[in-house]
Design an enzyme around this catalytic site. Sequence first.
Site, PDB file in Angstrom:
ATOM      1  N   CYS A 234      14.687  74.481 -82.127  1.00 40.73           N
ATOM      2  CA  CYS A 234      14.818  74.280 -80.839  1.00 40.73           C
ATOM      3  C   CYS A 234      14.501  72.877 -80.241  1.00 40.73           C
ATOM      4  O   CYS A 234      15.138  71.877 -80.406  1.00 40.73           O
ATOM      5  CB  CYS A 234      14.190  75.559 -80.091  1.00 40.73           C
ATOM      6  SG  CYS A 234      15.064  75.912 -78.523  1.00 40.73           S
TER       7      CYS A 234
ATOM      8  N   HIS B 254      14.967  80.286 -82.871  1.00 44.02           N
ATOM      9  CA  HIS B 254      13.364  80.345 -83.333  1.00 44.02           C
ATOM     10  C   HIS B 254      13.049  81.263 -84.421  1.00 44.02           C
ATOM     11  O   HIS B 254      12.624  82.504 -84.059  1.00 44.02           O
ATOM     12  CB  HIS B 254      12.698  80.794 -82.101  1.00 44.02           C
ATOM     13  CG  HIS B 254      12.512  79.885 -80.893  1.00 44.02           C
ATOM     14  ND1 HIS B 254      11.475  79.104 -80.823  1.00 44.02           N
ATOM     15  CD2 HIS B 254      13.410  79.380 -79.772  1.00 44.02           C
ATOM     16  CE1 HIS B 254      11.375  78.305 -79.543  1.00 44.02           C
ATOM     17  NE2 HIS B 254      12.887  78.428 -79.180  1.00 44.02           N
TER      18      HIS B 254
ATOM     19  N   GLU C  94      10.888  81.384 -86.301  1.00 41.88           N
ATOM     20  CA  GLU C  94       9.095  81.738 -86.417  1.00 41.88           C
ATOM     21  C   GLU C  94       8.839  82.983 -85.437  1.00 41.88           C
ATOM     22  O   GLU C  94       7.760  83.372 -85.617  1.00 41.88           O
ATOM     23  CB  GLU C  94       8.479  80.679 -85.999  1.00 41.88           C
ATOM     24  CG  GLU C  94       8.172  80.300 -84.393  1.00 41.88           C
ATOM     25  CD  GLU C  94       9.360  79.511 -83.895  1.00 41.88           C
ATOM     26  OE1 GLU C  94      10.759  79.324 -84.479  1.00 41.88           O
ATOM     27  OE2 GLU C  94       9.272  79.272 -82.552  1.00 41.88           O
TER      28      GLU C  94
HETATM   29  N1  GLN Z   1      15.432  73.185 -73.781  1.00 41.28           N
HETATM   30  C1  GLN Z   1      14.180  73.144 -74.275  1.00 41.28           C
HETATM   31  C2  GLN Z   1      14.225  71.538 -74.655  1.00 41.28           C
HETATM   32  O1  GLN Z   1      15.178  70.892 -73.945  1.00 41.28           O
HETATM   33  C3  GLN Z   1      14.245  73.686 -75.905  1.00 41.28           C
HETATM   34  C4  GLN Z   1      13.837  75.074 -75.578  1.00 41.28           C
HETATM   35  C5  GLN Z   1      12.929  75.778 -76.560  1.00 41.28           C
HETATM   36  O2  GLN Z   1      12.601  75.112 -77.349  1.00 41.28           O
HETATM   37  N2  GLN Z   1      12.754  77.031 -76.607  1.00 41.28           N
HETATM   38  O3  GLN Z   1      12.944  71.032 -74.945  1.00 41.28           O
END
Ligand code: GLN
Length: 192
Positions: free
Chosen positions: A81, A171, A173
């Site tokens: 992410c 995610h 995890e």
């Molecule tokens: N949108 C977030 C960012 O730009 C990432 C979201 C996340 O890691 N759950 O960092």
Amino acid sequence: MRKKIGVLALQGAFIEHIHMLEKLGATPVEIRQKSDFTPALDGIILPGGESTVMGNLLHKTGLFEPLRNALAEGLPALGTCAGLILMAKNAEDSAHKHLCVLGVTVRRHGFGRQINSFSTEGDFAGQGQVPMVFIRGPYITAVEDGVEILATAQDKIVAVRQKNLLGIAFHPELTGDTTVHEFFLKKVLTND
Ligand code: GLN
């Protein structure tokens, strides 16, 4: 030998990665400052969270340069992410000045804002169906030659690998499913 895996612990969802590594018999090492980041590490995880905040903290702690150099020189890394955003060479919609090592373009919040967080399931790297939890997740809009696409969701690219770098928009995890972490430990760490 148990593998030593650094987990960037500046901000965000790093505890869950630590638990996942323990479950799989690896030794997690929290990386909070420059001196934690040693050549003894077999790999590193860049967790989800807020990429802008994490990017700023990387600079503040002096971790930015050594981390970028290590990733460019082949240290295996799993970015989930925000971690994927940190590794991406380009982002469509922000002044992107992060690690810029993974040959992809990401669209931050591609799947919408917090309210649009969702879970689904899909094949991951031919390893079977895995649960995919997206929290304000990005997706990948373009890949360079040499980047393998490992998973898609809603017709968007959500998992890629380029040699030592594994980038995941969801995610892994946050579920009990260990497929992605096992892939990292068994395939990416061994350069398979
Ligand atoms: N949108 C977030 C960012 O730009 C990432 C979201 C996340 O890691 N759950 O960092």
